[in-house]
Design an enzyme around this catalytic site. Sequence first.
Site: not given
Length: 349
Positions: A269, A319, A322, A330
């Site tokens: 990531e 998202e 999230k 985030e």
Amino acid sequence: MALVAIQLLLGVLLLLLLLAAIPTNVHSIGVCYGMLGDNLPQPSEVIKMYQSNGITAMRIYGPNKDVLEALRGTDIQVMVGVPNQDLRSFASDPSAAVSWVETNVLPYSDVSFRYIAVGNEVISNAEPTARADEPYVLPAMENVYAALSSVDLHRQIKVSTAVFQRVLGKSFPPSVTEFSSEAAAYMVPIVKFLADKGAPLLANVYTYFPYIYAKGQIDIGYALFKPESPVVVYDEQYQYHNLFDASVDAFYAALEKVGGGNVEVVVTESGWPSKGDDAATLDNAGTYVQNLVRHVGSNGTPRRPGKTIEAYIFAMFNENQKGKPEEETERNFGLFYPDQSPVYPINFN
């Protein structure tokens, strides 16, 4: 004889030309496909997006039947995760790992599985519930490996676990880095497993978080790979022109200190949010990700020159489910909005 010699010479020249045409520094860039959103495209559409954008590797955080079905027959290499909540059962019951492989790997012989990440950011996690699962990571990895070995897939699919930078103690300069005293009890035997099995350590590496936590002590250009950044960090014989290389080499230094000098680091990531605070801007996010794509095609890190960096961008989409409600960043790490339009332009070629 002269004719034979000429034919042999021509054959050698042809072989040399073919070898010269093989790229020696092919980079590998993937994108994490997170699914914590109630407005995301169908997996079949997402796979088409990967293909149309030239993205050749994907990380998913758990086996998803619709995603795996959509990946059939594609050349997209896949890293699939064993969710943290499954670690205890996998560690205590080898048949649970066998069943998982039989359900999520064997039926998809036309899917290019590359890694299985057994747990994500369990070691040294800030959340007590996650920390409680630390003893189960290695036994779960061993049982997944055994399950793959039983069907002769252990050489094709590598088993590892994904860790965050928090597993490291002092990380500056990279040469002094070692696993923290809390993490070492779990990381040292994990590293031995990886070294024995020829598997990499999966590391989630961000420059955004050190940048914001340092509160102005890190130059923004150094964090964003900006070539015009005047910052150069000297560490023994190594010179660092960006924080990403220093962060990756911190992992390599820690691995070397516990007998893992032959263990590769795969960056599973890395990214930069486009919204949520003063540093999370469209310009900074686009700059970081584009520079990351370019950088992994360069000549490795100072401690591992000439070695291709394999990295996965976080994440494919913004998202909306999230993180906690107050954690806007985030929810804004995505390359694309849920309607499939780009958050900022990125060229993967």
